[in-house]
Design a protein around this motif. Structure first.
Motif, PDB file in Angstrom:
ATOM      1  N   ASP A 168      38.748  32.930  40.502  1.00 16.66           N
ATOM      2  CA  ASP A 168      39.336  33.709  39.416  1.00 16.66           C
ATOM      3  C   ASP A 168      38.274  34.270  38.473  1.00 16.66           C
ATOM      4  O   ASP A 168      38.404  35.380  37.958  1.00 16.66           O
ATOM      5  CB  ASP A 168      40.335  32.863  38.622  1.00 16.66           C
ATOM      6  CG  ASP A 168      41.640  32.654  39.385  1.00 16.66           C
ATOM      7  OD1 ASP A 168      42.165  33.641  39.918  1.00 16.66           O
ATOM      8  OD2 ASP A 168      42.115  31.511  39.450  1.00 16.66           O
ATOM      9  N   THR A 228      39.505  37.708  39.926  1.00 19.71           N
ATOM     10  CA  THR A 228      40.734  38.031  39.189  1.00 19.71           C
ATOM     11  C   THR A 228      40.477  38.624  37.806  1.00 19.71           C
ATOM     12  O   THR A 228      41.052  39.664  37.454  1.00 19.71           O
ATOM     13  CB  THR A 228      41.611  36.770  39.052  1.00 19.71           C
ATOM     14  OG1 THR A 228      41.791  36.171  40.331  1.00 19.71           O
ATOM     15  CG2 THR A 228      42.971  37.132  38.465  1.00 19.71           C
ATOM     16  N   SER A 258      47.579  36.987  44.287  1.00 19.15           N
ATOM     17  CA  SER A 258      46.549  35.947  44.274  1.00 19.15           C
ATOM     18  C   SER A 258      45.729  35.971  45.557  1.00 19.15           C
ATOM     19  O   SER A 258      46.027  36.693  46.504  1.00 19.15           O
ATOM     20  CB  SER A 258      47.201  34.572  44.127  1.00 19.15           C
ATOM     21  OG  SER A 258      47.952  34.260  45.302  1.00 19.15           O
TER      22      SER A 258
END
Length: 323
Positions: free
Chosen positions: A93, A97, A159
């Motif tokens: 992440d 992300t 995700s």
């Protein structure tokens, strides 16, 4: 005269930096972990750091700074003094992300120097022990026979796990019914045990409790080498599927940290990762030690981020994901 002054200043600065590096560490080193205490990343980084202390010759203490799917802790690292006394750990992440969301202007990976990648944790397909699916081939055969009917649980739309399943669909020419469980692995466990889904996509390490108790088993791992803990789970590579996906841990320091100090830190963590103590410990948790040094980690981070961002933009263009 000016030239002599500049040369003298440069020489003094270089001498002080060398002396500082030789004396490093003269006080405790702070390791920023951008996730909560007790989690997988926390456990691995703490274990490595305890062993690395012996090689470094000084204390490395962990500080958990949670929030913003790791953004808060990583921004703390980015703004820290570049003297080697603050280092940090980043995960998927942190690298993929948050830069993709692009909502935090102060969040800039170019503010860091990456000193190593220490682990990989490939994603996998896992089924309940009572499932009719015993192998990867069983799943694909049924998915081909019943398009859109085989239910697979992921964690979040957009995700890493969602991307992995979408890639698998494309490569195996199948269509799953994808169900998201934002609660993470815990919610996936409840779903698979309650027969809400037929399969879950997550790491073997996340399901280690159920795997060790015989309540679930892995059918394939998206990697090129077998898991050190769950050696009976075949890899995508073995099945002829070119699919490598999973989380990882990379270590970084603020940009501008003296090179000699970076090398000391890198050497200490490399020794720790290769130690019998860590290798024996990590085999019990389903995570693969996967060292990549400072000479390659930065390029690997950028390539990983860029490639996944292309995939994510494709999902946006298809209307599947909203940025």
């Amino acid at each position: 005269m000016k030239i002599k002054k500049i040369l003298l200043t440069t020489l003094i600065s270089s001498t002080l930096t060398t002396a500082f590096a030789a004396d490093f560490p003269s006080r405790d080193v702070r390791m920023v972990i951008p996730w909560g205490a007790g989690g997988g990343t926390d456990g691995i980084v703490r274990k490595l750091s305890v062993i690395a202390e012996k090689e470094l010759g000084g204390t490395i203490y962990a500080e958990n700074i949670e929030g913003g799917i790791s953004a808060i802790g990583v921004m703390d690292l980015m703004s820290a003094k570049a003297d080697g006394y603050t280092i940090g750990s980043l995960t998927y992440d942190s690298v993929v992300t948050i830069p993709w969301q692009n909502k935090l202007k102060r969040y800039d990976l170019s503010k860091l120097n990456f000193i190593a990648r220490v682990t990989s944790e490939p994603d996998a397909l896992i089924v309940d022990s009572s499932s009719k699916y015993k192998t990867y081939e069983d799943i694909i055969t049924d998915a081909k026979a019943h398009p859109g009917k085989v239910k697979i649980g992921i964690q979040n739309i957009g995700s890493r796990l969602h991307l992995a399943v979408l890639q698998l669909e494309k490569k195996a020419d199948v269509d799953f019914k994808i169900i998201a469980y934002p609660g993470g692995a815990a919610a996936q466990k409840e779903a698979i045990l309650a027969n809400e889904v037929d399969i879950v996509a997550t790491s073997l390490g996340d399901f280690s409790g159920l795997l060790d108790d015989g309540k679930a088993h892995g059918v394939i791992e998206f990697s090129t080498q077998r898991n050190l803990t769950y050696t009976d789970v075949p890899t995508a590579y073995e099945k002829g599927i070119d699919l490598v996906m999973g989380s990882f841990i990379v270590l970084a320091v603020p940009k501008g940290t003296p090179k000699d100090i970076q090398e000391k830190l890198e050497g200490a963590y490399k020794t720790a990762l290769e130690s019998d103590e860590f290798q024996s410990w990590v085999k019990k948790i389903g995570v693969t030690p996967d060292w990549l040094g400072s000479d390659k980690t930065g390029a690997w981070v950028n390539e990983t981020k860029d490639n996944l961002h292309i995939m994510m933009q494709d999902l946006v263009d298809q209307g599947i994901l909203r940025k």
